[in-house]
Write a protein that holds these residues in place. Structure first.
Motif, PDB file in Angstrom:
ATOM      1  N   ILE A  70       3.515  -8.536   1.102  1.00 47.43           N
ATOM      2  CA  ILE A  70       4.180  -7.410   0.423  1.00 47.43           C
ATOM      3  C   ILE A  70       4.688  -7.861  -0.946  1.00 47.43           C
ATOM      4  CG2 ILE A  70       6.264  -5.970   0.513  1.00 47.43           C
ATOM      5  CD1 ILE A  70       5.770  -5.698   3.530  1.00 47.43           C
ATOM      6  N   ASN A  71       5.222  -9.067  -1.009  1.00 48.70           N
ATOM      7  CA  ASN A  71       5.716  -9.595  -2.289  1.00 48.70           C
ATOM      8  C   ASN A  71       4.604  -9.608  -3.335  1.00 48.70           C
ATOM      9  OD1 ASN A  71       7.838 -10.567  -3.789  1.00 48.70           O
ATOM     10  ND2 ASN A  71       7.418 -12.713  -3.302  1.00 48.70           N
ATOM     11  N   GLN A  72       3.424 -10.078  -2.942  1.00 48.74           N
ATOM     12  CA  GLN A  72       2.283 -10.123  -3.867  1.00 48.74           C
ATOM     13  C   GLN A  72       1.793  -8.713  -4.207  1.00 48.74           C
ATOM     14  OE1 GLN A  72       1.304 -12.629  -5.458  1.00 48.74           O
ATOM     15  NE2 GLN A  72       2.262 -14.315  -4.336  1.00 48.74           N
ATOM     16  N   LEU A  73       1.846  -7.854  -3.211  1.00 48.24           N
ATOM     17  CA  LEU A  73       1.383  -6.478  -3.427  1.00 48.24           C
ATOM     18  C   LEU A  73       2.308  -5.739  -4.401  1.00 48.24           C
ATOM     19  CD1 LEU A  73      -1.014  -4.877  -2.358  1.00 48.24           C
ATOM     20  CD2 LEU A  73       0.437  -4.036  -0.510  1.00 48.24           C
ATOM     21  N   VAL A  74       3.601  -5.989  -4.296  1.00 50.96           N
ATOM     22  CA  VAL A  74       4.557  -5.381  -5.235  1.00 50.96           C
ATOM     23  C   VAL A  74       4.201  -5.808  -6.659  1.00 50.96           C
ATOM     24  CG1 VAL A  74       6.964  -5.405  -5.998  1.00 50.96           C
ATOM     25  CG2 VAL A  74       6.437  -5.149  -3.568  1.00 50.96           C
ATOM     26  N   ARG A  75       3.923  -7.091  -6.846  1.00 52.53           N
ATOM     27  CA  ARG A  75       3.540  -7.581  -8.187  1.00 52.53           C
ATOM     28  C   ARG A  75       2.283  -6.876  -8.683  1.00 52.53           C
ATOM     29  NH1 ARG A  75       4.109 -14.130  -7.425  1.00 52.53           N
ATOM     30  NH2 ARG A  75       6.387 -14.219  -7.325  1.00 52.53           N
ATOM     31  N   GLU A  76       1.297  -6.716  -7.776  1.00 50.60           N
ATOM     32  CA  GLU A  76       0.035  -6.091  -8.167  1.00 50.60           C
ATOM     33  C   GLU A  76       0.266  -4.645  -8.610  1.00 50.60           C
ATOM     34  OE1 GLU A  76      -2.942  -7.195  -8.655  1.00 50.60           O
ATOM     35  OE2 GLU A  76      -3.890  -5.226  -8.958  1.00 50.60           O
ATOM     36  N   PHE A  77       1.046  -3.902  -7.835  1.00 48.36           N
ATOM     37  CA  PHE A  77       1.292  -2.498  -8.209  1.00 48.36           C
ATOM     38  C   PHE A  77       2.137  -2.402  -9.476  1.00 48.36           C
ATOM     39  CE2 PHE A  77       0.127  -1.269  -3.759  1.00 48.36           C
ATOM     40  CZ  PHE A  77      -0.872  -0.370  -4.107  1.00 48.36           C
ATOM     41  N   ARG A  78       3.002  -3.377  -9.721  1.00 46.16           N
ATOM     42  CA  ARG A  78       3.790  -3.350 -10.958  1.00 46.16           C
ATOM     43  C   ARG A  78       2.891  -3.544 -12.187  1.00 46.16           C
ATOM     44  NH1 ARG A  78       7.120  -0.843 -12.247  1.00 46.16           N
ATOM     45  NH2 ARG A  78       8.386  -2.243 -13.522  1.00 46.16           N
ATOM     46  N   THR A  79       1.842  -4.383 -12.028  1.00 42.50           N
ATOM     47  CA  THR A  79       0.906  -4.551 -13.149  1.00 42.50           C
ATOM     48  C   THR A  79       0.153  -3.254 -13.428  1.00 42.50           C
ATOM     49  OG1 THR A  79      -0.957  -5.287 -11.781  1.00 42.50           O
ATOM     50  CG2 THR A  79       0.583  -6.987 -12.566  1.00 42.50           C
ATOM     51  N   ARG A  80       0.105  -2.369 -12.418  1.00 46.69           N
ATOM     52  CA  ARG A  80      -0.574  -1.072 -12.582  1.00 46.69           C
ATOM     53  C   ARG A  80       0.411   0.023 -13.017  1.00 46.69           C
ATOM     54  NH1 ARG A  80      -5.065  -0.824  -7.703  1.00 46.69           N
ATOM     55  NH2 ARG A  80      -5.583  -3.043  -7.677  1.00 46.69           N
ATOM     56  N   GLY A  81       1.661  -0.378 -13.295  1.00 46.33           N
ATOM     57  CA  GLY A  81       2.647   0.582 -13.783  1.00 46.33           C
ATOM     58  C   GLY A  81       3.319   1.414 -12.715  1.00 46.33           C
ATOM     59  N   LYS A  82       3.180   1.007 -11.452  1.00 46.75           N
ATOM     60  CA  LYS A  82       3.767   1.765 -10.350  1.00 46.75           C
ATOM     61  C   LYS A  82       5.152   1.216 -10.003  1.00 46.75           C
ATOM     62  CE  LYS A  82       0.080   4.304  -9.662  1.00 46.75           C
ATOM     63  NZ  LYS A  82       0.100   5.741  -9.989  1.00 46.75           N
ATOM     64  N   LYS A  83       6.061   2.119  -9.643  1.00 50.42           N
ATOM     65  CA  LYS A  83       7.370   1.704  -9.141  1.00 50.42           C
ATOM     66  C   LYS A  83       7.301   1.601  -7.610  1.00 50.42           C
ATOM     67  CE  LYS A  83       9.620   4.988 -11.364  1.00 50.42           C
ATOM     68  NZ  LYS A  83      10.725   5.831 -11.870  1.00 50.42           N
ATOM     69  N   VAL A  84       7.892   0.523  -7.080  1.00 49.99           N
ATOM     70  CA  VAL A  84       7.701   0.221  -5.663  1.00 49.99           C
ATOM     71  C   VAL A  84       9.035  -0.037  -4.974  1.00 49.99           C
ATOM     72  CG1 VAL A  84       6.471  -1.228  -4.000  1.00 49.99           C
ATOM     73  CG2 VAL A  84       5.516  -0.900  -6.294  1.00 49.99           C
ATOM     74  N   GLY A  85       9.251   0.636  -3.852  1.00 49.31           N
ATOM     75  CA  GLY A  85      10.390   0.358  -2.987  1.00 49.31           C
ATOM     76  C   GLY A  85       9.929  -0.405  -1.756  1.00 49.31           C
ATOM     77  N   VAL A  86      10.801  -1.234  -1.208  1.00 49.78           N
ATOM     78  CA  VAL A  86      10.481  -1.987   0.005  1.00 49.78           C
ATOM     79  C   VAL A  86      11.651  -1.858   0.977  1.00 49.78           C
ATOM     80  CG1 VAL A  86       9.973  -4.261   1.002  1.00 49.78           C
ATOM     81  CG2 VAL A  86       9.101  -3.670  -1.277  1.00 49.78           C
ATOM     82  N   VAL A  87      11.349  -1.490   2.214  1.00 48.74           N
ATOM     83  CA  VAL A  87      12.350  -1.510   3.280  1.00 48.74           C
ATOM     84  C   VAL A  87      11.830  -2.469   4.340  1.00 48.74           C
ATOM     85  CG1 VAL A  87      13.600  -0.202   5.034  1.00 48.74           C
ATOM     86  CG2 VAL A  87      13.063   0.862   2.825  1.00 48.74           C
ATOM     87  N   ALA A  88      12.546  -3.569   4.538  1.00 47.74           N
ATOM     88  CA  ALA A  88      12.118  -4.603   5.482  1.00 47.74           C
ATOM     89  C   ALA A  88      13.080  -4.624   6.663  1.00 47.74           C
ATOM     90  CB  ALA A  88      12.097  -5.965   4.795  1.00 47.74           C
ATOM     91  N   VAL A  89      12.521  -4.490   7.853  1.00 48.29           N
ATOM     92  CA  VAL A  89      13.351  -4.418   9.062  1.00 48.29           C
ATOM     93  C   VAL A  89      13.362  -5.781   9.739  1.00 48.29           C
ATOM     94  CG1 VAL A  89      13.729  -3.213  11.238  1.00 48.29           C
ATOM     95  CG2 VAL A  89      12.666  -2.008   9.310  1.00 48.29           C
TER      96      VAL A  89
END
Length: 330
Positions: A70-89
Motif C-alpha cells: 500500500i505504501n508503494q501504491l500510494v506513491r504511485e498514485f501520487r505521481t499520477r496526481g491522485k489524492k489517497v487516503g489509507v485506513v489500516a486496521v
C-alpha cells in the motif's frame, strides 16, 4: 431580542474537512471511532458529500506485505496526481485490549505528503478483519476529497471476506513459500478478489503460486481477475497494480456495477446499524429489566434463546392502534 444559538462545533469540523483540513478529518474520525454523542451528527453531515472515491480493500494473511505494498501504491498514485487516503486496521489484543497500530510507523514516509491521509484503527473485538468504524472513517476521507481510499484489513485468513461486501475493489494479496496450494484453496478467498497479487515475488519463484491461482480463479460477471506479480521491496509491478485498479474502476462505472456494489454495502450497513442500535436499546433501555428476566429463563432452560429473542422483539414493539398508525402514515 432574538436568541442566538451557538454554532455546532461538529458543523465547523465538517466545514474544515470539506476544505481539506487534515486535523478536522482526524478529529471527526476520533469522534466516530469513540462513538461520542456527536458522532451521529457528524456522519449525517458528512454523508451527502461522499460517493466519489474508489474504496479499495486489501486482504491476505499476516506477513504477505500488505502495508509495504500500500505504501508503494500510494506513491504511485501520487505521481499520477491522485489524492489517497489509507485506513489500516490492526487487531486488538483480547487480553490487554490494546493494539500495536504499527501502520502509522510503517507508512510514516507517505503520511507527511499533503495529498495523503493515513489512519490506523483497532478492531476493538469486531470480527471480519475490520473495525466497526472502518467505513465511517473511509467516508470521512471520501468527503475530504480523496480520489482513492485504501483499506488494509487485519489479515486473519478466512474471516477476511467481509471486505468484499464493503469495497468497490478487493485486492487479495498472497506470497510465495507459504504453502501455495493450501493458501489458494482457502474457502472464500478465491471468490472475493477482483485482483490477485503475488507479492514478495523477489524472494522465490512465484510461478507455481501464479499457476495455482490461474487454474482456480474463474471469470465472474464478465471480469477475469488478473493475477499480478509485485515486490514492494524492489518496487516492481506497482504501476501494473495501479493500472489494474484504475481499469476495475472503469469497468464498474461502465454498466451499473458501481451502483450495485453501493447497494450491497448499503444493505449490509443498514442491517449492521440496526443490530447495534437494537442491542444498545435492549441493554440500556426500559426493556433491560425484562431482558435480564429472559436471560435467567434461558439459563434455567425454561426458554430457548430463539424464543427469548422473539419475546424480546415483541416487547420492544408496543402495540399501536389502527388510528395511530394511520396518523403516522399521513
Amino acid at each position: 431580542m432574538p436568541s442566538r444559538t451557538a454554532p455546532s462545533p461538529v458543523r465547523g469540523l465538517v466545514r474544515d474537512l470539506l476544505a481539506g483540513d487534515k486535523r478536522a478529518a482526524a478529529k471527526l474520525i476520533s469522534l466516530i471511532e469513540d462513538d461520542e454523542p456527536e458522532a451521529a451528527e457528524a456522519l449525517a453531515l458528512v454523508y451527502p458529500h461522499t460517493g466519489h472515491a474508489q474504496y479499495v480493500g486489501f486482504t491476505g494473511a499476516p506477513g504477505v506485505g500488505k502495508s509495504s505494498l500500500i505504501n508503494q501504491l500510494v506513491r504511485e498514485f501520487r505521481t499520477r496526481g491522485k489524492k489517497v487516503g489509507v485506513v489500516a486496521v490492526d487487531p486488538t489484543s483480547p487480553y490487554s485490549g490494546g493494539a500495536v497500530l504499527g501502520d502509522r510507523i510503517r507508512m510514516a514516509d507517505t503520511g507527511i505528503d499533503p495529498g495523503v491521509f493515513i489512519r490506523s484503527m483497532a478492531t476493538r473485538g469486531h470480527a471480519g478483519g475490520l473495525a466497526l468504524a472502518t467505513f465511517d472513517a473511509v467516508r470521512v476521507l471520501d468527503a475530504m476529497g480523496m480520489d482513492l481510499v485504501l483499506v488494509e484489513t487485519v489479515g486473519a485468513g478466512q474471516s477476511e471476506v467481509e471486505i468484499a461486501g464493503r469495497a468497490h475493489t478487493t485486492v487479495v494479496v498472497e506470497m510465495p513459500l507459504t504453502g501455495d496450494a493450501v493458501q489458494t484453496m482457502k474457502a472464500g478467498i478465491l471468490e472475493i478478489g477482483d485482483l490477485y497479487v503475488v507479492n514478495k515475488s523477489d524472494l522465490a519463484d512465484p510461478e507455481s503460486l501464479v499457476a495455482n491461482l490461474r487454474f482456480q480463479i474463474e471469470e465472474r460477471d464478465g471480469w477475469r481477475p488478473p493475477i499480478l506479480r509485485t515486490s514492494a521491496l524492489k518496487e516492481t509491478g506497482i504501476d501494473e497494480l495501479a493500472d489494474a485498479i484504475v481499469q476495475h474502476r472503469a469497468l464498474l462505472g461502465s454498466d451499473g456495477r458501481w451502483q450495485k456494489r453501493e447497494a450491497v454495502r448499503a444493505r449490509q450497513e443498514i442491517l449492521e446499524n440496526a443490530r447495534r442500535l437494537l442491542a444498545n436499546r435492549v441493554r440500556a433501555g426500559p426493556t433491560s429489566a425484562g431482558f435480564e428476566r429472559l436471560v435467567q429463563e434461558v439459563v434455567r432452560r425454561t426458554l430457548d434463546p430463539q424464543a427469548a429473542a422473539i419475546r424480546l422483539l415483541a416487547a420492544g414493539t408496543p402495540h399501536r392502534s389502527p388510528r395511530a398508525r394511520a396518523k403516522t402514515r399521513r
